[in-house]
Write a protein that holds these residues in place. Structure first.
Motif, mmCIF file in Angstrom:
data_model
loop_
_atom_site.group_PDB
_atom_site.id
_atom_site.type_symbol
_atom_site.label_atom_id
_atom_site.label_comp_id
_atom_site.label_asym_id
_atom_site.label_seq_id
_atom_site.Cartn_x
_atom_site.Cartn_y
_atom_site.Cartn_z
ATOM 1 N N GLN A 1 -4.378 -5.181 36.683
ATOM 2 C CA GLN A 1 -4.334 -6.080 35.539
ATOM 3 C C GLN A 1 -5.302 -5.633 34.448
ATOM 4 O O GLN A 1 -4.948 -5.602 33.258
ATOM 5 N N LEU A 2 -6.497 -5.254 34.843
ATOM 6 C CA LEU A 2 -7.520 -4.906 33.870
ATOM 7 C C LEU A 2 -7.216 -3.591 33.165
ATOM 8 O O LEU A 2 -7.460 -3.446 31.962
ATOM 9 N N LEU A 3 -6.673 -2.642 33.892
ATOM 10 C CA LEU A 3 -6.290 -1.384 33.262
ATOM 11 C C LEU A 3 -5.178 -1.607 32.233
ATOM 12 O O LEU A 3 -5.188 -1.017 31.151
ATOM 13 N N GLN A 4 -4.228 -2.468 32.561
ATOM 14 C CA GLN A 4 -3.141 -2.740 31.627
ATOM 15 C C GLN A 4 -3.662 -3.448 30.373
ATOM 16 O O GLN A 4 -3.191 -3.188 29.256
ATOM 17 N N GLU A 5 -4.640 -4.335 30.544
ATOM 18 C CA GLU A 5 -5.259 -4.977 29.382
ATOM 19 C C GLU A 5 -5.963 -3.929 28.517
ATOM 20 O O GLU A 5 -5.905 -3.976 27.285
ATOM 21 N N ALA A 6 -6.623 -2.983 29.174
ATOM 22 C CA ALA A 6 -7.313 -1.933 28.429
ATOM 23 C C ALA A 6 -6.323 -1.081 27.644
ATOM 24 O O ALA A 6 -6.590 -0.690 26.500
#
Length: 454
Positions: free
Chosen positions: A111-116
Motif C-alpha cells: 500500500q505504501l509503495l503504491q502511495e509513493a
C-alpha cells in the motif's frame, strides 16, 4: 482555517507508518489475499525492458509524458559519486524511487509503495525511465512496476550521463553531512588516511542494548545525558560541553561519525557538536540499519572512551547555530523575513496533546508555523526525503528557503534532524531553538495559541 493539504495527506500517512525492519527471516510478511500483487511476488521474476540512449533521454527529459526515476540509494541521489559514477547527484528533474524500498520489507509495504508512486507521478500513462549504475536497482524497480501495471518502461545507465559534463546533474550543497555506509566502511579501512576520527553510537542511557547487541567496529556509545540535562533538556553549559568533548576524545578537527538505531539522538548530538565548533561532523544516513543491510561486519566489544586534553577551541564557535528563548521571540516578531518552525505532530501543534508525559502545557508559541512532524522527512528506509518534496511541504505554510528559519520540537531531537536536512539542502539562515515547546510552555508569560490557525 488552515488545514493540512489534501495533496500531502498520503505523505503524512506514509511517514507515520514507515518503519524499517531489514531483510532477514524475521521480517514482516505481506498479506497476499487482495488483488494487488505483493512486493515478494514482484521480485520473484525478472522483467526485461528496453534500454534508452543518452540522446533519446535528452530529447524526452522535458516531456511531461516522460518521467525520469533514480532507483539508487538515497546517498547517490543526494550527491555522492558511488558505483563508478564520475559525478555525484541525480539527473536534474529526476524523482527518486529507491530499489531499497522494495528490498527491505515494512508493514503495509504494498500500500505504501503504491502511495509513493502516486506522489512521485509514476503512473501507467507515463513513459518511465529507470536509471541506476549497477544494472540491478533499475531491474528490480522495473519488475515491481510491471506488477503494478506500469509497462512503458526504459532503463538507463547513469554513468553515461555523468561522463558528459554538459548534461545537467543536481546534487545538494552539503550532502557530505549525511554519509553512506560505504563511506564509513572506507573510513575505517583506510584509517581516515591517518587523520583523527571517531565513530559513535548515540542513544539515551549509560547502557545501550542496541550497542551491546552489535555496533560498527570501533564505535563508542554516547549517552545523550552527557550533552543535555532536565527538566528543560537544553544543552549543557559551554564549559560542560567542552568537558564532554574532551572525555570522548573529540577535538575541533576530529572527523566525527554519529549513528543510532533511531537516528534522532545522533542528529541531536550532531547539532550540538556543530554549535561547539567541530569542523567535520557526519551522520550515517539511514542509521545502523544502513550499515547492517550493506553486509558490513559488526562487533560486540564494548569500546572505552579515549580522552584528549583539549577540544581545541572555546565553545561556542558557531553560536548562532543553536538559539535560546530571547532569540526565538525575536524571530517570531519578524513574521515576514523569519519563521519559527514547529517540527511536532499536528495534534501537538494544535494543542490536542503535549506529546510528552513530563510536559504539561499544550499548544504552540503564538506565531509559530507548522513544519510537519519528523516522520514525513524520512523515506521508508529512514534516509532523508527528497528535498523538492520537503520544500513543497514548507510552501504550504509560507516557509521559504531564503527566510531566517529556526526549527523546534518538544526538546530538540526531532528538530535537530530537520536542521541538518536543511543544511544538506544548502540553506544558510537556519538554527535550532533548543528549548522548544518545553521551555516556552514553562513560563506562563509566553503567549500560546491553541487550535487550527486562521
Amino acid at each position: 482555517m488552515k488545514q493540512v493539504s489534501k495533496s500531502l495527506l498520503p505523505l503524512l500517512i506514509i511517514g507515520s507508518l514507515f518503519f524499517f525492519m531489514g531483510c532477514g527471516n524475521d521480517t514482516a510478511t505481506t498479506d497476499n489475499s487482495n488483488a494487488e500483487p505483493s512486493v515478494e511476488e514482484a521480485t520473484d521474476s525478472t522483467v526485461e525492458v528496453q534500454s534508452i540512449t543518452t540522446e533519446k533521454l535528452q530529447e524526452k527529459i522535458d516531456d511531461d509524458q516522460w518521467i525520469i526515476v533514480d532507483t539508487r540509494i538515497n546517498d547517490a541521489y543526494n550527491g555522492w559519486a558511488l558505483e563508478g559514477v564520475t559525478r555525484g547527484g541525480h539527473i536534474k528533474g529526476a524523482v527518486d524511487f529507491s530499489a531499497n524500498w522494495i528490498r527491505f520489507e515494512v508493514e503495509n509495504q504494498d500500500q505504501l509503495l503504491q502511495e509513493a508512486l502516486k506522489e512521485k507521478g509514476i503512473t501507467p500513462d507515463k513513459n518511465v525511465v529507470l536509471y541506476d549504475a549497477n544494472g540491478e536497482d533499475a531491474a528490480l524497480v522495473a519488475d515491481y512496476l510491471m506488477q503494478q501495471g506500469i509497462e512503458n518502461l526504459y532503463t538507463y545507465d547513469v554513468k553515461e550521463w555523468a561522463m558528459n559534463e554538459e548534461l545537467p546533474m543536481e546534487s545538494y550543497p552539503n550532502h557530505h553531512l549525511l554519509v553512506p555506509a560505504s563511506w564509513v566502511h572506507e573510513l575505517i579501512e583506510n584509517d581516515n588516511n591517518g587523520n583523527p576520527y571517531k565513530i559513535f553510537e548515540v542513544s539515551w542511557g549509560e547502557i545501550s542494548e542496541d550497542y551491546l547487541n552489535g555496533h560498527i567496529p570501533g564505535a563508542v556509545h554516547i549517552n545523550t545525558d552527557d550533552v543535555e540535562e532536565g527538566p528543560i533538556w537544553n544543552r549543557l553549559s559551554d564549559e560542560a560541553l567542552e568537558t564532554f568533548a574532551e572525555n570522548y576524545g573529540i577535538t575541533i578537527d576530529t572527523t566525527v561519525v554519529l549513528y543510532g538505531s533511531d537516528s534522532t539522538a545522533a542528529f541531536r548530538v550532531a547539532t550540538i557538536l556543530k554549535y561547539m565548533g567541530a569542523e567535520d561532523v557526519r551522520v550515517l544516513n539511514g542509521g545502523f540499519a544502513a550499515w547492517e543491510n550493506s553486509g558490513y561486519d559488526i562487533e560486540l566489544e564494548d569500546r572505552e572512551k579515549e580522552p584528549v586534553e583539549s577540544f581545541g577551541a572555546t565553545v561556542p564557535v558557531n553560536k548562532d547555530y543553536i538559539i535560546d528563548l530571547p532569540e526565538a521571540k525575536t524571530i517570531l516578531a519578524d513574521q515576514e523575513g523569519s519563521k519559527l518552525v514547529d517540527i511536532r505532530s499536528w495534534d501537538e501543534y494544535i494543542g490536542t496533546t503535549s506529546g510528552y508525559s513530563y510536559i504539561e502545557g499544550k499548544g504552540r508559541p503564538a506565531g509559530a508555523v507548522w513544519g510537519y512532524d519528523l516522520d514525513v522527512y524520512r523515506n521508508m528506509d529512514n534516509t532523508m526525503r527528497n528535498p523538492s518534496e520537503i520544500k513543497s511541504m514548507w510552501y504550504e505554510w509560507g516557509i521559504t528557503p531564503e527566510q531566517n528559519l529556526s526549527f523546534f520540537c518538544g526538546t530538540g531531537w526531532r528538530a535537530a534532524e530537520v536542521l541538518i536536512y536543511a543544511e544538506v539542502m544548502g540553506l544558510e539562515n537556519i538554527s535550532l531553538f533548543d528549548g522548544g515547546w518545553n521551555e516556552w510552555q514553562d513560563d506562563s508569560n509566553n503567549p500560546i495559541e491553541l487550535g487550527e490557525p486562521n
